[in-house]
Design a protein around this motif. Structure first.
Motif, PDB file in Angstrom:
ATOM      1  N   GLN A 107       1.543  17.575 -13.645  1.00 33.50           N
ATOM      2  CA  GLN A 107       2.309  16.331 -13.826  1.00 33.50           C
ATOM      3  C   GLN A 107       1.452  15.217 -14.451  1.00 33.50           C
ATOM      4  N   ALA A 108       2.107  14.077 -14.702  1.00 35.03           N
ATOM      5  CA  ALA A 108       1.418  12.950 -15.348  1.00 35.03           C
ATOM      6  C   ALA A 108       0.331  12.392 -14.425  1.00 35.03           C
ATOM      7  N   LEU A 109      -0.645  11.730 -15.050  1.00 38.25           N
ATOM      8  CA  LEU A 109      -1.785  11.186 -14.299  1.00 38.25           C
ATOM      9  C   LEU A 109      -1.369   9.898 -13.589  1.00 38.25           C
ATOM     10  N   PRO A 110      -1.439   9.867 -12.253  1.00 38.10           N
ATOM     11  CA  PRO A 110      -0.996   8.661 -11.540  1.00 38.10           C
ATOM     12  C   PRO A 110      -2.119   7.625 -11.423  1.00 38.10           C
ATOM     13  N   PRO A 111      -1.773   6.330 -11.348  1.00 41.70           N
ATOM     14  CA  PRO A 111      -2.793   5.326 -11.027  1.00 41.70           C
ATOM     15  C   PRO A 111      -3.154   5.451  -9.550  1.00 41.70           C
ATOM     16  N   VAL A 112      -4.450   5.565  -9.236  1.00 37.02           N
ATOM     17  CA  VAL A 112      -4.885   5.749  -7.839  1.00 37.02           C
ATOM     18  C   VAL A 112      -6.063   4.818  -7.558  1.00 37.02           C
ATOM     19  N   ASP A 113      -5.977   4.051  -6.479  1.00 37.02           N
ATOM     20  CA  ASP A 113      -7.045   3.114  -6.138  1.00 37.02           C
ATOM     21  C   ASP A 113      -8.033   3.705  -5.138  1.00 37.02           C
ATOM     22  N   LEU A 114      -7.557   4.678  -4.364  1.00 36.93           N
ATOM     23  CA  LEU A 114      -8.453   5.351  -3.414  1.00 36.93           C
ATOM     24  C   LEU A 114      -8.040   6.813  -3.371  1.00 36.93           C
ATOM     25  N   PHE A 115      -8.949   7.679  -3.814  1.00 36.66           N
ATOM     26  CA  PHE A 115      -8.626   9.104  -3.858  1.00 36.66           C
ATOM     27  C   PHE A 115      -9.339   9.811  -2.711  1.00 36.66           C
ATOM     28  N   ILE A 116      -8.583  10.496  -1.886  1.00 29.99           N
ATOM     29  CA  ILE A 116      -9.166  11.220  -0.754  1.00 29.99           C
ATOM     30  C   ILE A 116      -8.948  12.706  -0.986  1.00 29.99           C
ATOM     31  N   SER A 117     -10.038  13.393  -1.312  1.00 32.62           N
ATOM     32  CA  SER A 117      -9.950  14.820  -1.596  1.00 32.62           C
ATOM     33  C   SER A 117      -9.988  15.573  -0.267  1.00 32.62           C
ATOM     34  N   ALA A 118      -8.816  15.789   0.307  1.00 34.96           N
ATOM     35  CA  ALA A 118      -8.737  16.395   1.644  1.00 34.96           C
ATOM     36  C   ALA A 118      -7.352  16.978   1.840  1.00 34.96           C
TER      37      ALA A 118
ATOM     38  N   VAL B  49       0.864  -1.190   0.000  1.00 37.44           N
ATOM     39  CA  VAL B  49       0.000   0.000   0.000  1.00 37.44           C
ATOM     40  C   VAL B  49       0.899   1.238   0.000  1.00 37.44           C
ATOM     41  N   ILE B  50       0.601   2.161  -0.904  1.00 40.97           N
ATOM     42  CA  ILE B  50       1.348   3.437  -0.949  1.00 40.97           C
ATOM     43  C   ILE B  50       0.382   4.560  -0.609  1.00 40.97           C
ATOM     44  N   LEU B  51       0.731   5.328   0.430  1.00 39.48           N
ATOM     45  CA  LEU B  51      -0.088   6.482   0.820  1.00 39.48           C
ATOM     46  C   LEU B  51       0.657   7.746   0.410  1.00 39.48           C
ATOM     47  N   SER B  52       0.094   8.472  -0.557  1.00 41.01           N
ATOM     48  CA  SER B  52       0.709   9.737  -0.973  1.00 41.01           C
ATOM     49  C   SER B  52       0.010  10.883  -0.262  1.00 41.01           C
ATOM     50  N   LEU B  53       0.770  11.619   0.539  1.00 42.70           N
ATOM     51  CA  LEU B  53       0.230  12.831   1.160  1.00 42.70           C
ATOM     52  C   LEU B  53       0.594  13.996   0.243  1.00 42.70           C
ATOM     53  N   ASP B  54      -0.190  14.148  -0.812  1.00 42.41           N
ATOM     54  CA  ASP B  54       0.007  15.213  -1.797  1.00 42.41           C
ATOM     55  C   ASP B  54       1.458  15.278  -2.284  1.00 42.41           C
ATOM     56  N   TRP B  55       1.976  14.141  -2.698  1.00 42.70           N
ATOM     57  CA  TRP B  55       3.326  14.091  -3.278  1.00 42.70           C
ATOM     58  C   TRP B  55       3.311  14.890  -4.576  1.00 42.70           C
ATOM     59  N   VAL B  56       4.337  15.686  -4.823  1.00 44.70           N
ATOM     60  CA  VAL B  56       4.275  16.639  -5.932  1.00 44.70           C
ATOM     61  C   VAL B  56       4.154  15.955  -7.300  1.00 44.70           C
ATOM     62  N   ASP B  57       4.807  14.851  -7.506  1.00 41.57           N
ATOM     63  CA  ASP B  57       4.735  14.183  -8.807  1.00 41.57           C
ATOM     64  C   ASP B  57       4.598  12.680  -8.579  1.00 41.57           C
ATOM     65  N   LEU B  58       3.363  12.271  -8.255  1.00 42.94           N
ATOM     66  CA  LEU B  58       3.141  10.869  -7.881  1.00 42.94           C
ATOM     67  C   LEU B  58       3.426   9.938  -9.057  1.00 42.94           C
ATOM     68  N   ALA B  59       2.947  10.292 -10.245  1.00 36.26           N
ATOM     69  CA  ALA B  59       3.197   9.426 -11.405  1.00 36.26           C
ATOM     70  C   ALA B  59       4.697   9.346 -11.675  1.00 36.26           C
TER      71      ALA B  59
END
Ligand SMILES: Cc1ncc(C[n+]2csc(CCOP(=O)(O)OP(=O)(O)O)c2C)c(N)n1
Ligand SMILES: [Mg+2]
Length: 611
Positions: free
Chosen positions: A355-366, A313-323
């Motif tokens: 930046q490029a569109l990252p693959p995301v399985d759960l998007f939390i708009s927060a 599981v990867i949790l990105s806390l608004d990483w600037v360039d996730l892709a």
């Protein structure tokens, strides 16, 4: 010179004060009733608690200038005179990086705004709030002065910056200007943050008020915008994270708040997640924590890729360039990806900084800080899977001072000597040069490092450092901006503002006498095209004549040290420069370093690059 002589010569004496507010106190004007459109604008800035307005003057806002001085007494906001509009905006950018809040910048009509654009773009990419006030010659053509008011009037002036600001407006009346400023402040400061632009018609500013505006309580127009995560998404994320055997947290754009920092650490320890951080943004996690993967990365580093490959599981806390960080995996990651971000709200069709569109399985708009708090609560009290502590040694330069002055200095020598000179005191790194390696310095507090320029616009370093130092003044933290020589030279006059307004700051120049990043690019081109690599310096090196960087500092009233060319002279120069800053002044240390990105550093590989 007597006071009368000073007055006659038109020069202000340099008063013996360390108080920023005392530097330019106007004589009282004897009126406090708003009489003109621009008085209303000045009053709203005051009601919004905006402490400073960094500016370079211009006739298009002479009305506002008068109101700031003579109507509200040059206090809250206090003017900070800058020698270039890019510096004015960069100073506001640096201030926001530390405080998380917008101060104001004012720039003259279209031409001042043109100068300001790169700094606005940097702040935009860095998602930092700034209220930028501009002005235009009278919109009513019948009111324009010949020539100058015509060239300095542009239809739809906001179009110059619309693609990289959050909002802009050109209010047509004092009442509309008041509303525009309230909206500007609210929008700029609400997450996701960004610069906003208000263009003030010269005639609107200068016209007498027909009647006073009804009173207005600014606070009622600033409702807090809470971007909290939906509970069901948080519980889904918490379930994935607690079950994960190899969770990874990518800690990106987060606040400077200490409690939020502690919660991030608690979350990582509770789930045993490996964490990485980035030099693009402010410090987000203790870099010497056993869970931190290598030192903060700027570009993808070899150490991270295996960790991401193994992750479930990867949790990105608004990483600037996730892709971008996932790209070396060669395809979508096996791990489930949770992205916490509000950044999509700012994406537009002009700037590709999304930046490029990252693959995301759960998007939390927060907001990441809110989501972290919610995740911790959802996970509940559980014994930490991994204990805290400090485990990571810093890079030590080879040779130390043993070989004294005989060898050429590298940026690692600069870092090492500076680390020794500051000892255990609290330092904020307000800027880092391209040649910097993350293994030189640990971050253990959100204010240990405030992040990069955001937009890759060289010349941001000095101004951002002045703005950060302004926000830190009196905090006990020592602000240190480490700049490349190219970066320093592009905006060296930012320093005058710091000197003039008694903003203590240490600038260290990693001076390789070159726009060296681009030598690296020319080297690559030459190799690719089978042409002489030895020509790579042409059009890049700042030699013949060499530039006296310490002299440029001294010319503006700062203390200049250097050029320092020997390892054994570094410690003394830094100790003296820090003493100067502790006494409330600005110091610049010019350190001559050999060009090179990382070749001499830990890891050996060229770890950073930019264009
Ligand atoms: C405004 C602007 N102009 C040009 C560039 C291209 N550029 C990227 S890095 C760089 C060199 C910067 O020189 P310096 O600050 O001395 O750092 P060095 O590469 O020498 O370490 C340049 C010119 C840029 N990014 N921004
Ligand atoms: Mg350079």
């Amino acid at each position: 010179m007597s006071t009368r002589e000073v007055a006659a010569s038109g020069r202000q004496p340099r008063a013996k004060t360390t108080d920023t507010a005392a530097v330019e106190r106007p004589i009282p004007s004897g009126t406090n009733v708003a009489g003109f459109g621009s008085d209303v604008v000045a009053e709203v800035l005051r009601d919004l608690d905006i402490p400073y307005i960094a500016l370079n003057p211009g006739a298009s806002y002479r009305g506002l200038h008068d109101s700031l001085v003579n109507h509200i007494g040059n206090a809250a906001p206090q003017m900070l005179l800058c020698l270039h509009e890019e510096a004015a905006v960069a100073i506001a950018h640096g201030y926001a990086k530390v405080t998380g809040k917008a101060m104001a910048a004012a720039v003259h009509s279209n031409v001042g705004l043109f100068h300001a654009t790169m700094a606005i773009f940097n702040a935009w990419c860095d998602r930092m709030p700034i209220i930028i006030l501009g002005a235009t010659g009278p919109v009513d053509a019948a009111k324009r002065r010949p020539w100058i008011d015509w060239i300095h009037t542009t239809a739809d002036q906001g179009a110059i910056v619309r693609n990289y600001t959050k909002w802009d407006d050109q209010p047509a009346s004092p009442a509309a200007a008041r509303e525009a400023l309230l909206r500007a402040s609210w929008l700029s400061n609400a997450a996701p943050q960004g610069p906003v632009y208000i263009n003030l018609d010269a005639e609107m500013q200068e016209a007498a008020l027909e009647k006073p505006l009804p009173p207005c309580d600014a606070r009622r127009y600033m409702p807090p915008v809470v971007n909290a995560a939906p509970a069901e998404l948080i519980s889904q994320a918490a379930e994935w994270l607690t079950r994960a055997e190899h969770p990874v947290i990518l800690a990106g754009r987060v606040s400077r708040d200490v409690t939020a920092w502690q919660r991030r650490v608690a979350l990582a320890e509770a789930i045993g997640a490996r964490v990485t951080t980035s030099l693009k943004v402010g410090a987000a996690f203790p870099t010497d924590h056993p869970l931190h993967v290598d030192a903060p990365m700027n570009f993808t580093k070899d150490e991270l890729t295996p960790v991401l490959k193994q992750a479930d599981v990867i949790l990105s806390l608004d990483w600037v360039d996730l892709a971008g960080v996932l790209k070396p995996l060669g395809g979508p990651p096996a791990a489930k990806v949770i992205q916490v971000s509000l950044d999509h709200q700012l994406h537009n069709g002009w700037s590709m900084d999304y930046q490029a569109l990252p693959p995301v399985d759960l998007f939390i708009s927060a907001e990441p800080d809110h989501a972290t708090t919610a995740l911790l609560q959802a996970i509940g009290p559980a014994p930490a899977k991994v204990a805290g502590g400090s485990s990571r040694p810093l890079h030590e330069p080879k040779g130390g001072e043993k070989d004294g002055g005989e060898r050429a200095l590298g940026v690692e020598d600069l870092a090492h000597a500076l680390r020794d000179a500051v000892g255990k005191r609290d330092v904020t790194l307000t800027h880092l040069p391209l040649s910097w390696q993350a293994s030189f310095w640990h971050f253990r507090h959100p204010l240990d490092f405030v992040g990069s320029d955001g937009g890759g616009g060289v010349g941001g370093g000095p101004g951002i450092s002045v703005g950060a130092a302004l926000a830190l003044k009196g905090s006990g933290r020592l602000p240190i901006g480490i700049c490349g020589d190219g970066d320093f030279l592009m905006s060296v006059t930012s320093l005058w503002t710091a000197v003039h307004y008694r903003i203590p700051l240490l600038i260290v120049v990693a001076n390789n006498r070159s726009f060296y990043n681009d030598e690296v690019h020319q080297e690559r081109m030459a190799i690719m095209r089978n042409r002489p690599v030895d020509n790579k310096w042409i059009g890049q090196k700042m030699l013949d004549p060499e530039i006296d960087l310490a002299g440029l500092a001294r010319a503006q009233g700062a203390r200049g040290f250097g050029p320092i060319t020997r390892a054994d002279a570094l410690s003394k120069a830094f100790a003296e420069a820090i003493a100067v800053v502790d006494a409330g002044e600005v110091a610049v240390v010019d350190v001559r370093i050999e060009p090179g990105y990382g070749a001499r550093n830990a890891g050996g590989a060229m770890a950073r690059k930019s264009d």
